[in-house]
Structure formats: C-alpha cells, structure tokens
Motif scaffolding. Structure first.
Motif: not given
Length: 97
Positions: A36-46, A69-70, A86-87
């Motif tokens: 879940q920590r990685a999922e949250d980090a992906f959501e915060d990517l610009g 990259a996102r 895609a992240g």
C-alpha cells in the motif's frame, strides 16, 4: 538505395514482444505482492518524467539516482473508452567497495 524503416521496426517490435512472452513463460512468473505504501507513492507522482540525485544519499562513496515517470491518458472511441494510468519508479545505487 534507402532502406524502409517501418517494416523493420514493426518486425523488431513483434519479435521483441514475442521474446519477452517466451522468456516470462519459460522462467515462470513469481507471485507478486501489493504494498500500500508503494500504491500511495504512485498516486502522488506528477505526470511527466523526473530525474534527481538526493543530496542526503551521496555520502561515504554512495551515489544514488532516482527516476520517476507517469503517463495518464483517456482513450475514447465509439463503443466507450479506457483510462490509462502508467507509473514508473526506479532507483540506481552505486557503492564503492
């Protein structure tokens, strides 16, 4: 005589996809896990591509480079559509021995 690149590129792409599929089947796919920590980090990517070297990671012969990259796109057609999100996060750490 110029060489047409489009047929060569299409062949290379198809053979690369086939080779990756054969490699995945032959080596077996491992059971993944969801963190879940990685999922949250992906959501915060610009959106876009970023590359940086954190200053707090460059001590005692350690160099670290981080890349993110996102890509977020919505593809629509007559029967509906899909949203593609895609992240990618990568870390390269080099230490001297």
């Amino acid at each position: 005589m110029p060489v047409p690149l489009r047929p060569i590129a299409v062949f290379a792409l198809r053979s690369g996809i086939l080779a990756a599929a054969v490699w995945a089947v032959r080596n077996g796919l491992s059971d993944g896990r969801t963190d879940q920590r990685a999922e949250d980090a992906f959501e915060d990517l610009g959106e876009g591509l970023a590359l940086h070297r954190p200053l707090d990671r460059g001590v005692d012969g350690v160099r670290q480079t981080n890349a993110t990259a996102r890509l977020r796109r919505t593809l629509r057609w007559n029967g509906g559509g899909v949203e593609v999100d895609a992240g990618l996060m990568a870390r390269v750490r080099i230490r001297r021995l």
